[in-house]
Design an enzyme around this catalytic site. Structure first.
Site, PDB file in Angstrom:
ATOM      1  N   GLY A   1       0.825  -1.201   0.000  1.00 58.19           N
ATOM      2  CA  GLY A   1       0.000   0.000   0.000  1.00 58.19           C
ATOM      3  C   GLY A   1       0.859   1.250   0.000  1.00 58.19           C
ATOM      4  O   GLY A   1       1.946   1.297  -0.597  1.00 58.19           O
ATOM      5  N   SER A   2       0.385   2.275   0.697  1.00 61.28           N
ATOM      6  CA  SER A   2       1.004   3.606   0.592  1.00 61.28           C
ATOM      7  C   SER A   2       2.402   3.712   1.171  1.00 61.28           C
ATOM      8  O   SER A   2       3.086   4.709   0.938  1.00 61.28           O
ATOM      9  CB  SER A   2       0.093   4.648   1.247  1.00 61.28           C
ATOM     10  OG  SER A   2      -1.111   4.776   0.512  1.00 61.28           O
ATOM     11  N   THR A   3       2.861   2.708   1.932  1.00 61.82           N
ATOM     12  CA  THR A   3       4.253   2.770   2.395  1.00 61.82           C
ATOM     13  C   THR A   3       5.217   2.774   1.212  1.00 61.82           C
ATOM     14  O   THR A   3       6.343   3.267   1.331  1.00 61.82           O
ATOM     15  CB  THR A   3       4.594   1.594   3.334  1.00 61.82           C
ATOM     16  OG1 THR A   3       4.335   0.358   2.652  1.00 61.82           O
ATOM     17  CG2 THR A   3       3.756   1.644   4.605  1.00 61.82           C
ATOM     18  N   LEU A   4       4.793   2.253   0.055  1.00 63.99           N
ATOM     19  CA  LEU A   4       5.672   2.221  -1.109  1.00 63.99           C
ATOM     20  C   LEU A   4       5.868   3.611  -1.712  1.00 63.99           C
ATOM     21  O   LEU A   4       6.775   3.814  -2.535  1.00 63.99           O
ATOM     22  CB  LEU A   4       5.122   1.261  -2.166  1.00 63.99           C
ATOM     23  CG  LEU A   4       6.205   0.611  -3.044  1.00 63.99           C
ATOM     24  CD1 LEU A   4       6.994  -0.402  -2.243  1.00 63.99           C
ATOM     25  CD2 LEU A   4       5.599  -0.053  -4.274  1.00 63.99           C
ATOM     26  N   LYS A   5       5.041   4.570  -1.300  1.00 58.32           N
ATOM     27  CA  LYS A   5       5.198   5.934  -1.811  1.00 58.32           C
ATOM     28  C   LYS A   5       6.533   6.546  -1.379  1.00 58.32           C
ATOM     29  O   LYS A   5       7.028   7.481  -2.019  1.00 58.32           O
ATOM     30  CB  LYS A   5       4.037   6.812  -1.351  1.00 58.32           C
ATOM     31  CG  LYS A   5       2.725   6.467  -2.050  1.00 58.32           C
ATOM     32  CD  LYS A   5       1.538   7.170  -1.438  1.00 58.32           C
ATOM     33  CE  LYS A   5       0.240   6.722  -2.118  1.00 58.32           C
ATOM     34  NZ  LYS A   5      -0.965   7.150  -1.401  1.00 58.32           N
TER      35      LYS A   5
END
Length: 597
Positions: free
Chosen positions: A307-311
């Site tokens: 999810g958004s941790t990959l941002k």
């Protein structure tokens, strides 16, 4: 012309001679078969009928934490062995064994009636006190049930005790999935016990038991190799940090009624793992009470969409490409963005956002726009450099590689969703290592759980030094991304519940729907996560918290961030990391509201 009597007699003699010759040929052939062709097989079979090998295990090495506190030790126990060939009344002998050992008299009787076995263990894990009590009663009554006929060697006992050690974990479930456990034979079956089994086990002593034609033992011979105690493992795990992580993780899993959870605590510049927590835990001292699914170390074996941790790494790719800076702005389409037949949504509508703001408020559309600008090649190259999609070589079993397909296999929607953490899978360990690389100035380190091996006298056998794997991004890029991550825990960011008093926290929230088995995504199943490090000025600790299928709430900023905060705050205090700044007034003013990611 008639045959004479003499000719008839001669014919009979020839016939009988031929029969004898044929018989001798058959016997000769059989002798050749037995003494030449089947010699090896028959020799082994004969030997098995008058001898039996018995191997004793040496004391297993100890597993220590980083401060040399015991995590896996040995308890002195005894093996109880009986020679059935010397027992004439198996029923009476079985009753004595059953009165002390955990089986019925009938089971022992059946075992003792098997005269084909010269030497059997009736129990391999008995306390020394219980074993001595068995022997005392046995010796007092053996005259009534022991064979004492011709050929009986009085120096060969019908019951014998062997010193042994049983594996014990003094901290019960602490670090259970990392440590693993041993089986009844004393060999490691899971975790580090399995990975380093040969080293921990050492070398045993082997005995040959000789027996007569009636199966009675009459002598034993010791074979050639000597007993050697196993070596010890000294881990990077710290018992105190492990306890801190497990306590906070268990509380989060219970509070949000989640399926399970993992937490990893790592030193960024060395890759040393201070804690690797799983929830639920199990007690390796009572392994039979738990299922196989409880045993596995989810931090290294289980994969999930980040999810958004990959941002974080999307931003790193953007800065590293030279096409974007933290203030580069992108139009975020007021919350809806079409890519072919697909529509990407944001939880809240946004118009123009900078790269820094895209990470801070966790805009999916913003991440897609950034990905489009830098191109799939740059994004893939950076994700690969951070270790995603491949094993990192951690020194424990079961490591998964996750999944990152080559960019030439991405469609337009794939490139967009990967930028915000869908269509790629990672492990908790990979996330911890990748975030640590940002904290470590862009250098990815090999994660490690073992720092040294010592012998039974405590002398160093081998030590393991920090090992850089590759430079993921430049030091300048890492510093820019760290400052972007810091804004996530400030007012208006999705991770305010991870903010600390006295330290600037760099982090990122993640809320990912779980993929459905038949394609698409589950409506009500999520992975909630928070990843980050502190303090900004000199990162000392990286913490990753991942909660699987929370039910009462599912946003990473609500579910995982508070657990991150507790682990980070207590760990920094325990490690005596000096406060960086006085942020009491700041954290008190933050609005700890539910964030979208």
């Amino acid at each position: 012309m008639k045959q004479t009597g003499k000719n008839k007699a001669s014919g009979r003699i020839v016939f009988v001679g031929l029969l004898f010759a044929a018989g001798f040929m058959i016997i000769a052939g059989r002798l050749v078969e037995l003494h030449v062709l089947d010699k090896s097989f028959l020799s082994k079979k004969a030997k098995s009928q008058y001898s039996q090998s018995v191997e004793t295990q040496p004391k297993r090495g100890v597993i220590y934490d980083a401060q040399y506190r015991e995590l896996g030790v040995n308890l002195d126990v005894a093996k109880v062995a009986v020679r059935p060939g010397l027992i004439k009344d198996a029923k009476a002998a079985g009753k004595i064994l059953a009165s002390y050992l955990d089986r019925s008299a009938a089971e022992f009787q059946k075992e003792l009636e098997n005269k084909d076995r010269a030497y059997i263990y009736v129990d391999k894990r008995v306390s020394t006190a219980t074993a001595q009590a068995v022997k005392k009663e046995w010796d007092a009554a053996k005259a009534s049930f022991e064979y004492n006929g011709p050929g009986r060697n009085p120096n060969i006992p019908s019951l014998e005790l062997e010193e042994d050690a049983s594996r014990f974990y003094p901290n019960l479930g602490l670090g259970a999935q990392v440590l693993g456990f041993c089986g009844a034979e004393g060999h490691g079956l899971e975790g580090l016990e399995y990975k380093y089994d040969d080293l921990l086990t050492g070398k045993g002593s082997k005995w040959t038991i000789l027996k007569d034609a009636m199966g009675r033992s009459f002598a034993r011979e010791r074979q050639t190799y000597s007993k050697k105690t196993g070596d010890n493992l000294v881990l990077t795990l710290d018992r105190t940090v492990q306890y801190i992580a497990e306590e906070a993780l268990a509380e989060a899993v219970e509070k949000f009624q989640a399926k399970s959870g993992i937490a990893v605590v790592m030193v960024p510049d060395t890759g040393a793992i201070l804690a690797m927590a799983n929830a639920p835990l199990y007690n390796p001292n009572a392994i039979s009470e738990y299922s196989f699914s409880d045993w596995r170390n989810r931090a290294v074996t289980d994969t999930f969409e980040p999810g958004s941790t990959l941002k974080i790494f999307m931003a790193a790719a953007a800065v590293e490409s030279g096409k974007c800076g933290p203030n580069s702005i992108f139009y975020c389409e007021q919350g809806n963005y079409r890519i072919g037949p697909n529509v990407v949504h944001d939880t809240h509508p946004h118009s123009w956002l900078s790269l820094q703001q895209i990470v801070k408020v966790s805009s999916n559309i913003g991440a897609v726009k950034v990905g489009e600008k830098i191109g799939p090649d740059s994004l893939f190259r950076t994700l690969d450099a951070f270790g995603f999609g491949k094993k990192l070589g951690v020194d424990c079993p079961g490591e998964a590689s996750g999944m990152l397909r080559p960019h030439n296999q991405w469609t337009a929607i794939d490139a967009g969703t990967i930028a915000f953490g869908q269509g790629v899978s990672v492990t908790g360990l990979q996330l911890a290592s990748a975030v640590s690389a940002i904290a470590n100035g862009g250098v990815l380190m090999r994660p490690r759980l073992v720092q040294a091996i010592t012998n039974s006298k405590g002398r160093l056998v081998e030590s393991f030094q920090p090992e850089p794997l590759e430079r993921a991004v430049s030091e300048e890029t890492a510093q820019v991304v760290a400052r972007i991550m810091k804004t996530v825990t400030t007012e208006g960011g999705t991770g305010t519940q991870a903010a600390l008093d006295g330290y600037r926290v760099c982090g990122k929230t993640g809320t990912a729907q779980k993929p459905a088995a038949k394609g698409g995504y589950e409506d009500n199943k999520y992975i909630a996560s928070f990843v980050g490090f502190a303090p900004l000025s000199n990162p000392a600790v990286t913490v990753v918290v991942v909660i699987d299928e929370p039910t009462t709430d599912h946003y990473g900023g609500v579910v995982a961030a508070p657990a991150f905060r507790e682990i980070m705050q207590k760990t920094l205090h325990y490690l005596k990391v000096a406060p960086e700044v006085d942020t009491t007034h700041l954290t008190a003013s933050l609005k700890r509201k539910n964030g979208p990611a």
